[in-house]
Design an enzyme around this catalytic site. Structure first.
Site, PDB file in Angstrom:
ATOM      1  CG  HIS A  32     -10.751 -18.616  58.193  1.00  0.00           C
ATOM      2  ND1 HIS A  32     -11.482 -18.822  57.046  1.00  0.00           N
ATOM      3  CD2 HIS A  32     -10.209 -17.373  58.080  1.00  0.00           C
ATOM      4  CE1 HIS A  32     -11.381 -17.752  56.272  1.00  0.00           C
ATOM      5  NE2 HIS A  32     -10.619 -16.861  56.872  1.00  0.00           N
TER       6      HIS A  32
ATOM      7  CG  ASP B  58      -7.258 -12.014  61.724  1.00  0.00           C
ATOM      8  OD1 ASP B  58      -6.736 -11.320  60.842  1.00  0.00           O
ATOM      9  OD2 ASP B  58      -8.416 -12.472  61.654  1.00  0.00           O
TER      10      ASP B  58
END
EC number: 2.3.3.-
Length: 465
Positions: free
Chosen positions: A357, A413
């Site tokens: 990320h 996710d």
């Protein structure tokens, strides 16, 4: 150009920053000073910038680790090839990786500590102790609601939760095998067209929403219900089932499940979706939030902005990553193929969705909460043959030096799809549910923008031959 950090302290000479023979007494403009000019911090931090093009020194104020672009633009030098024309300094920052375009009081992230807060409240506390409607209220209006405020909020959403006939008619004319997001956007566009205030706002000189919080708040309530009702209508059309009328006294998620006819007697499904939605409610200026605000800076209506945000979120590098991550597991096929897949990722032949990320340098705090939810649905999730592939990828990536050294950790996710599928949610509808999840953050940022001075977002570019 050299940059030296200035610290708060005694007034100081900075002539040792540069070779004094290069200064030749040249004056600089605006915030500039000579090399032999003492700088008094007076409690203010500065960057002392020596510009080798002009031999000027500039004192740029630093506040909370940020410098203002307008201060940098006071640094100028003659444009090459021109007769004395000055060119202001600008910053080239592809992807906005080092640029803040607004100030906000909504969401705080510390990527080094793995910390996420909405309006000062830890994501973990909201996840465990509050529902999604309370989180929506917190994000938009800055505080958790009282019992009376929550009842009023949910009643107002219920009052506008029935889709008009025009929306139902348009959606029912669409092919059932059409891409789900395309149907969703079509339904929302139609819904927007039935809202006279929003359509009128685009054709008048008087600003409908800017500095008008009552009108803004009313529009926010409608947007929450428009999104939920449209998603329910599309779902029922695709599945060929009856669309139920909304029911008073239910939360936003409970009413969505009621409208699509999904049985939830013990509220286990709604509570799970609630917490997944809290997890994804806001994340500072994500791609879709930035897209929303970019359009909002033109002072158009919120549904127009929302259509832009949904389109941005549908991409595989953003909201679409959850579905793409699951598809990747299907392509791998079995646990035996995981080592070869990891090797291909390291060779940059494939992208490992669900890992890494831009903000977090340790594990995404939302990923830990997602794992916690998985335990509540362990039997249904364990029945999914792709789970063991995901677990093995997670194990290898969490120990492989390639990922460890790059601080690539599990993000929100990676396991999310497993929970939705365990609840009986069709995979192609998950992006729509994620839109409901993000509505609180989007509307909070829009309200904040409407209550502040507006400048249309118009980034610069560097022309390249």
């Amino acid at each position: 150009m050299a940059i030296v950090n200035g610290a708060v302290g005694k007034p100081q000479h900075i002539s040792d920053m540069v070779d004094s023979t290069k200064m030749n007494g040249n004056q600089s403009q605006d915030t500039a000073g000579r090399a032999d000019t003492p700088v008094s911090n007076g409690g203010q931090d500065y960057l002392h910038v020596f510009d080798s093009r002009t031999c000027n020194i500039h004192h740029i104020p630093v506040s909370d680790g940020f410098v203002r672009g307008s201060d940098l633009s006071t640094i100028a030098a003659p444009l090459k090839g021109s007769s004395g024309r000055m060119q202001k300094l600008a910053v080239l920052d592809p992807g906005f990786q080092h640029t803040a375009c607004k100030e906000s009081s909504i969401t705080f992230i510390d990527g080094e500590k793995g910390e996420l807060r909405y309006r000062g409240v830890r994501i973990e506390d909201l996840f465990h102790d509050h529902d999604f409607d309370s989180t929506l209220h917190l994000l938009v209006w800055g505080r958790l609601p009282t019992k009376e405020e929550k009842i009023k909020f949910e009643r107002r959403m219920f009052e506008v939760a029935s889709p008009p006939q025009e929306v139902c008619d348009v959606i029912r004319k669409l092919p059932k095998n059409m891409d789900f997001i395309s149907m969703f956007l079509t339904g929302l566009s139609t819904y927007m067209g039935t809202d006279e205030e929003m359509t009128r706002s685009r054709h008048q000189a008087v600003m409908t929403y800017h500095k008008n919080l009552q009108t803004t708040d009313d529009a926010i309530i409608r947007c929450f219900s428009y999104v939920s009702a449209t998603l329910a209508t599309v779902y029922c059309h695709v599945k060929g089932v009856e669309l139920h009328h909304p029911q008073e006294g239910l939360t936003l998620v409970e009413n969505f499940l009621h409208m699509i006819g999904m049985e939830d007697p013990d509220k286990k499904i709604s509570r799970t979706i609630d917490r997944l939605s809290i997890n994804m409610a806001d994340h500072e200026l994500s791609c879709s939030t930035a897209a929303f605000l970019h359009v909002a800076s033109s002072l158009t209506d919120p549904m127009t902005c929302l259509l832009t945000a949904i389109s941005a979120a549908s991409g595989p590098l953003h909201g679409g990553a959850l579905e793409v991550c699951y598809q990747g597991l299907e392509l791998i096929g079995s646990v035996d193929n995981v080592p070869a897949y990891i090797a291909a990722v390291k060779a940059k032949k494939f992208r490992l969705f669900g890992y890494g990320h831009r903000v977090y340098k340790i594990q995404d705090p939302r990923a830990a909460l997602t794992k916690e939810l998985m335990e509540e649905h362990r039997e249904a999730i364990d029945a999914n043959p792709l789970l063991q592939i995901a677990v093995e990828i997670d194990r290898q990536a969490n120990t492989d030096p390639y990922f460890v050294e790059r601080k690539l950790k599990l993000n929100a996710d990676f396991y999310g799809c497993f929970i939705y599928i365990a609840l009986g949610i069709p995979r192609d509808m998950i992006p729509g549910l994620l839109t409901i999840s993000r509505m609180g953050g989007l509307m909070a940022h829009w309200r904040e923008a409407m209550n502040n001075p507006i400048k249309i977002w118009r980034p610069m570019q560097k022309f390249k031959l």
